[in-house]
Write a protein that holds these residues in place. Structure first.
Motif, PDB file in Angstrom:
ATOM      1  N   ASN A  89      -2.040  -9.897  -0.164  1.00  0.00           N
ATOM      2  CA  ASN A  89      -2.473 -10.698  -1.308  1.00  0.00           C
ATOM      3  C   ASN A  89      -2.026 -10.100  -2.643  1.00  0.00           C
ATOM      4  OD1 ASN A  89      -4.153 -13.047  -2.135  1.00  0.00           O
ATOM      5  ND2 ASN A  89      -5.388 -11.488  -3.167  1.00  0.00           N
ATOM      6  N   GLY A  90      -1.382  -8.941  -2.574  1.00  0.00           N
ATOM      7  CA  GLY A  90      -0.913  -8.284  -3.786  1.00  0.00           C
ATOM      8  C   GLY A  90      -1.931  -7.374  -4.447  1.00  0.00           C
ATOM      9  N   THR A  91      -3.051  -7.123  -3.747  1.00  0.00           N
ATOM     10  CA  THR A  91      -4.091  -6.245  -4.282  1.00  0.00           C
ATOM     11  C   THR A  91      -3.671  -4.783  -4.160  1.00  0.00           C
ATOM     12  OG1 THR A  91      -5.775  -7.840  -3.565  1.00  0.00           O
ATOM     13  CG2 THR A  91      -6.540  -5.622  -4.097  1.00  0.00           C
ATOM     14  N   ASP A  92      -3.941  -4.022  -5.183  1.00  0.00           N
ATOM     15  CA  ASP A  92      -3.619  -2.590  -5.167  1.00  0.00           C
ATOM     16  C   ASP A  92      -4.506  -1.874  -4.148  1.00  0.00           C
ATOM     17  OD1 ASP A  92      -2.402  -0.241  -5.898  1.00  0.00           O
ATOM     18  OD2 ASP A  92      -3.639   0.070  -7.690  1.00  0.00           O
ATOM     19  N   VAL A  93      -3.900  -1.128  -3.213  1.00  0.00           N
ATOM     20  CA  VAL A  93      -4.650  -0.378  -2.203  1.00  0.00           C
ATOM     21  C   VAL A  93      -4.283   1.098  -2.309  1.00  0.00           C
ATOM     22  CG1 VAL A  93      -5.077  -0.029   0.252  1.00  0.00           C
ATOM     23  CG2 VAL A  93      -4.747  -2.353  -0.636  1.00  0.00           C
ATOM     24  N   ALA A  99     -16.433  -9.740   0.174  1.00  0.00           N
ATOM     25  CA  ALA A  99     -15.952 -10.040  -1.176  1.00  0.00           C
ATOM     26  C   ALA A  99     -14.870 -11.119  -1.158  1.00  0.00           C
ATOM     27  CB  ALA A  99     -15.407  -8.777  -1.839  1.00  0.00           C
ATOM     28  N   PRO A 100     -14.938 -12.085  -2.076  1.00  0.00           N
ATOM     29  CA  PRO A 100     -13.846 -13.057  -2.198  1.00  0.00           C
ATOM     30  C   PRO A 100     -12.556 -12.314  -2.539  1.00  0.00           C
ATOM     31  CG  PRO A 100     -15.779 -13.755  -3.456  1.00  0.00           C
ATOM     32  CD  PRO A 100     -16.011 -12.332  -3.044  1.00  0.00           C
ATOM     33  N   ILE A 101     -11.532 -12.524  -1.753  1.00  0.00           N
ATOM     34  CA  ILE A 101     -10.332 -11.697  -1.895  1.00  0.00           C
ATOM     35  C   ILE A 101      -9.707 -11.849  -3.281  1.00  0.00           C
ATOM     36  CG2 ILE A 101      -8.676 -13.385  -0.964  1.00  0.00           C
ATOM     37  CD1 ILE A 101      -7.463 -10.872   0.567  1.00  0.00           C
ATOM     38  N   GLU A 102      -9.884 -13.027  -3.910  1.00  0.00           N
ATOM     39  CA  GLU A 102      -9.313 -13.227  -5.238  1.00  0.00           C
ATOM     40  C   GLU A 102     -10.026 -12.412  -6.310  1.00  0.00           C
ATOM     41  OE1 GLU A 102     -12.319 -16.579  -4.584  1.00  0.00           O
ATOM     42  OE2 GLU A 102     -10.792 -15.522  -3.406  1.00  0.00           O
ATOM     43  N   ASP A 103     -11.234 -11.921  -5.988  1.00  0.00           N
ATOM     44  CA  ASP A 103     -11.992 -11.120  -6.956  1.00  0.00           C
ATOM     45  C   ASP A 103     -11.766  -9.621  -6.784  1.00  0.00           C
ATOM     46  OD1 ASP A 103     -13.048 -13.455  -7.953  1.00  0.00           O
ATOM     47  OD2 ASP A 103     -14.945 -13.295  -6.875  1.00  0.00           O
ATOM     48  N   ILE A 104     -11.051  -9.221  -5.748  1.00  0.00           N
ATOM     49  CA  ILE A 104     -10.830  -7.793  -5.489  1.00  0.00           C
ATOM     50  C   ILE A 104      -9.646  -7.303  -6.308  1.00  0.00           C
ATOM     51  CG2 ILE A 104     -10.361  -6.040  -3.740  1.00  0.00           C
ATOM     52  CD1 ILE A 104     -11.494  -7.956  -1.649  1.00  0.00           C
ATOM     53  N   MET A 107     -14.065   1.651  -0.631  1.00  0.00           N
ATOM     54  CA  MET A 107     -14.618   1.110  -1.872  1.00  0.00           C
ATOM     55  C   MET A 107     -13.691   0.011  -2.363  1.00  0.00           C
ATOM     56  SD  MET A 107     -15.542   4.444  -4.148  1.00  0.00           S
ATOM     57  CE  MET A 107     -16.575   5.789  -3.567  1.00  0.00           C
ATOM     58  N   ALA A 108     -14.255  -0.883  -3.174  1.00  0.00           N
ATOM     59  CA  ALA A 108     -13.427  -1.913  -3.797  1.00  0.00           C
ATOM     60  C   ALA A 108     -13.889  -2.131  -5.227  1.00  0.00           C
ATOM     61  CB  ALA A 108     -13.489  -3.217  -3.009  1.00  0.00           C
ATOM     62  N   MET A 151       0.843  -1.197   0.000  1.00  0.00           N
ATOM     63  CA  MET A 151       0.000   0.000   0.000  1.00  0.00           C
ATOM     64  C   MET A 151       0.876   1.244   0.000  1.00  0.00           C
ATOM     65  SD  MET A 151      -2.892   1.238   2.771  1.00  0.00           S
ATOM     66  CE  MET A 151      -1.748   1.133   4.147  1.00  0.00           C
ATOM     67  N   SER A 152       0.557   2.155  -0.886  1.00  0.00           N
ATOM     68  CA  SER A 152       1.307   3.399  -0.957  1.00  0.00           C
ATOM     69  C   SER A 152       1.012   4.271   0.257  1.00  0.00           C
ATOM     70  CB  SER A 152       0.931   4.164  -2.232  1.00  0.00           C
ATOM     71  OG  SER A 152       1.508   5.441  -2.234  1.00  0.00           O
ATOM     72  N   GLU A 153       2.038   4.939   0.751  1.00  0.00           N
ATOM     73  CA  GLU A 153       1.868   5.857   1.879  1.00  0.00           C
ATOM     74  C   GLU A 153       1.298   7.201   1.425  1.00  0.00           C
ATOM     75  OE1 GLU A 153       2.219   5.102   5.109  1.00  0.00           O
ATOM     76  OE2 GLU A 153       2.529   3.086   4.353  1.00  0.00           O
TER      77      GLU A 153
END
Length: 261
Positions: A75-79, A44-49, A100-101, A1-3
């Motif tokens: 999980n490598g999801t962009d935040v 939400a299923p984390i693999e779908d985010i 939001m997601a 996650m970006s600061e």
């Protein structure tokens, strides 16, 4: 996650999120939609985010939100961290929760091996569609089929009204009238008996034997089921007393789904 905390609505990523919120064409093109609020994001299923936007305020003050964001990051999801002011400006809700997601759409095939179906023809109210989705899950419906002119199931209002059922309830969106008729024909060829509400030449729903493979058709709130569709289904009705002419689409659908159950 970006600061970095994003504060400008001109940021390319914020523009992308705004376009998904506002434009059905963009959601269709990207095969994605927006969910807003902590509870529905947590479901939400984390693999779908695909991406999460979270306000700096919520991240500081809510432990569940912080843990959810950490899980997405791992999980490598962009935040994306955004200012509370910016979150309020792009939100589709009156009282934004600060999260939001972006969710990837699932693709479903017609489940001809299923035994319980719900078909929605031109149901336009987001609240009705959301209620029908939730009841369908509760009543054990195998799949929902929506006609081309139903309300956009990925519209933010409809998504909220499903309260997370959108993730779990298999559904097919017909692209045109021909595909709708084709789905009905395939179901009937697979020994699925379809029932739809009608005022004339109809049988009371509680006198119907729903023991086999079957489905319920719910029509438009104002016009009901179209004549073409009605000609392809068995006609039933829900008895009513007083001066009531019809029931709300979601109420009628819920009664009939539980009758099938």
């Amino acid at each position: 996650m970006s600061e970095e905390i994003i504060t400008s609505s001109s940021n390319p990523k914020i523009k992308y999120v705004s376009s998904l919120l506002k434009k059905a064409s963009k959601r269709n093109k990207e095969n994605a939609y927006i969910v807003e609020g902590l509870r529905i994001a947590l479901d939400a299923p984390i693999e779908d985010i695909k991406c999460v936007l979270v306000s700096d305020e919520l991240l500081r003050e809510d432990k569940k939100a912080s843990e959810f964001v950490d899980g997405c990051t791992n999980n490598g999801t962009d935040v994306l961290r955004v200012s509370s002011k910016l979150m309020k400006s792009i939100s589709d809700t009156v009282t934004p929760q600060g999260i939001m997601a972006i969710i990837s759409r699932k693709r479903y095939e017609l489940k001809l091996d299923g035994s319980r179906f719900l078909l929605l023809e031109d149901v336009r109210d987001p609240g009705n569609v959301g209620t029908l989705f939730r009841t369908a899950e509760a009543a054990g419906i195998d799949e929902i089929i929506l006609s081309r002119d139903c309300v956009d199931i990925y519209n933010p209002k409809t998504i909220r009204s499903t309260m997370g059922t959108i993730y779990r309830m298999p559904h097919i969106l017909c692209s045109n009238h021909e595909e709708w008729n084709e789905v009905i024909s395939k179901l009937k060829s697979s020994n699925v008996t379809l029932y739809g509400g009608a005022l004339k030449d109809a049988v009371r729903y509680d006198e119907v034997n729903f023991s086999g493979k079957c489905g319920i058709v719910i029509g438009n709130e104002g016009d009901g089921i179209s004549p073409d569709t009605l000609s392809m289904v068995e006609k039933i009705y829900i008895p009513m007393e007083g001066q009531i002419e019809s029931l709300n689409a979601a109420v009628a659908g819920s009664i009939l789904m539980y009758a099938m159950k």
